[in-house]
Write a protein that holds these residues in place. Sequence first.
Motif, short mmCIF file in Angstrom:
data_model
loop_
_atom_site.label_atom_id
_atom_site.label_comp_id
_atom_site.label_asym_id
_atom_site.label_seq_id
_atom_site.Cartn_x
_atom_site.Cartn_y
_atom_site.Cartn_z
N VAL A 325 0.85 -1.18 0.00
CA VAL A 325 0.00 0.00 0.00
C VAL A 325 0.88 1.23 0.00
O VAL A 325 1.75 1.40 0.85
CB VAL A 325 -0.92 0.01 1.24
CG1 VAL A 325 -1.77 1.25 1.23
CG2 VAL A 325 -1.79 -1.23 1.25
N GLU A 475 -7.96 2.88 6.41
CA GLU A 475 -7.10 3.13 5.26
C GLU A 475 -7.88 3.83 4.15
O GLU A 475 -7.33 4.66 3.42
CB GLU A 475 -6.50 1.82 4.75
CG GLU A 475 -5.31 1.34 5.53
CD GLU A 475 -4.07 2.18 5.26
OE1 GLU A 475 -4.09 3.00 4.32
OE2 GLU A 475 -3.08 2.03 6.00
N GLN A 476 -9.17 3.51 3.99
CA GLN A 476 -9.96 4.18 2.97
C GLN A 476 -10.23 5.64 3.33
O GLN A 476 -10.24 6.51 2.47
CB GLN A 476 -11.27 3.43 2.74
CG GLN A 476 -11.09 2.12 2.00
CD GLN A 476 -12.40 1.60 1.42
OE1 GLN A 476 -13.41 2.30 1.41
NE2 GLN A 476 -12.39 0.37 0.94
N PRO A 479 -5.78 7.35 3.51
CA PRO A 479 -4.77 6.51 2.86
C PRO A 479 -3.38 6.78 3.40
O PRO A 479 -2.99 7.92 3.64
CB PRO A 479 -4.89 6.93 1.38
CG PRO A 479 -6.26 7.49 1.25
CD PRO A 479 -6.58 8.13 2.56
#
Length: 567
Positions: A325, A475-476, A479
């Motif tokens: 990520v 995380e959404q 980010p």
Amino acid sequence: MSGHITQGFFTLVRSDPEKPPPLLKYRSSKGFILTTICVAVFTDIFLYGIIVPVVPFALTKRAGVAEKDVQHWVSVLLAVYGAALLASAPVCGFLADRSTSRRLPLLVGLLALAGATLLLCFGHTIAVLVTGRLLQGISAAIVWTVGLALLVDTVGQKEIGQVMGYISISMSVSILVAPLLGGVVYDRGGYFGVYYMAFALIIVDIILRTVMIEKKVACKWEKQDQATVVSGPPEREKAASSGQQQDSWLPNQDSGIHLTLSENKVAKRWASGDGPRPEAPLPTDNGSMGPKSKRISPMMNADIIVEEPEPGPDSNTPPECPSPVESSSAATPKEARTRPPVVVLLSSRRLLSALYCALVQSALLAAWDAVLPLHVNKLFGWRSLGAGLIFLPLVLPSFFAPVVGAFSDRYGSRLPTSIGFLLATPFLILLRLVSHGGRAQVVILCVLLACLGVALTIVMTPLLAEVAYILEAKEQHHPGLFGHKGAYAQAYGLFNMAFAGGMLVGPLWAGAVVDKQGWATMCLTLGILSVVSAIPAFLFTNGWIGEQWKRGKKGEDQRVDVHQGIV
């Protein structure tokens, strides 16, 4: 030849790192990784429970503890295990999230477990036995933090609930069979017979953890296989030298045209003279030669380049080769980026609710370890075998955990978690009716325990998945909040602490209330605890319920993602 194969299977550093390991596809598959973690969980809990019948003997016969002090030191050994688990879980999670490999910490944990078993087997002093229990607790922390994080890395959010159902089965089966087998083997095979069985299971666990290959590690070789580069065909060279015009669509170094995997195979056969001339690919509406992504090989002399399809925008399944990520500092608040992941996690109401529910569920399950064997002995005269078998109705419903996990994957964790606590309440309270001997009382006890087992299974599996849902949601929203390596191991370390806390609180609670107020009052207090716990489960699981009601009033679609609630 066999030596090279063995080296490829059982060494961390291979002699030819560019060559894929044997059976890479199977060793890195979801099924094999899931099996490895299930066996690791089973081994950890099994070795914890299998020595329970042996500990009193080890204390009196081997460590020289007086009979009057045995109960005290048994309690100390239980407390030492729980303390090691509580203290090491967040540390193991922190280190695992910063490690480049999940497999290496799992192997370290296995070494700790093997060392603990050796110390407990051959120890003759209290200090050695306490050290063995400390290592057992550390090993459990590694398995539950790193192992569950590895599963999330492997299957992603979409399937994590169902996968955690299989973890619940492994845990429940080991809790059930470990004390039974420990007692039976100790009676028939003696002290060392119990540990022979333990070491055999450790050997199986060593093989699985050593053979397993993480999905992200396997992708290195899979991408090499997919990025197959074909040199120019001899026929085309001949045609060029003879002045013949080559097909304009066939790729060369300057054409900029890239073939798909199936087209590439046809071209390779034609290039070697073993196949027909390939058909030209049809252009798409935008003039490109196909719908695939254009991934150009870094090799300068490439003629044919394999294309890979891009995942659709609606797909939330993890790719076969997950990529790290990427951090996005611009989208993440500065103060959030500077805080440790554990602090960020503990500031989440949703995670705190999940940790509380995990503690209560563990306490409701572990409470019976301290009181049920003594109760059935008092009422029915059952000894160790009957006292062990009475846990069977409580544990068997856990085999339906994958079904519960699949439900939570589709509809979220709020309903099963809150309904499970509510469903457990009447059965906990009705257990106070089992107050005298008789066959009818045995039937009532078994039925109530089975219903209670169903309710606790409905609670446990969604909670395991809820931890992954929470991190995905954070995380959404922000980010890069946890960096490019994420914080799954730390999150499951916190979950492990909560679960271990319940294992400590539950038996102490039940035992103290039974001693002071009796069996009936104990059942009533556990029922009250269960119904009260349904409130935070309903309000905060899958996010704050008030936010979802606001969305409903505004007419926003609630079906987009049931897991991405306010955290």
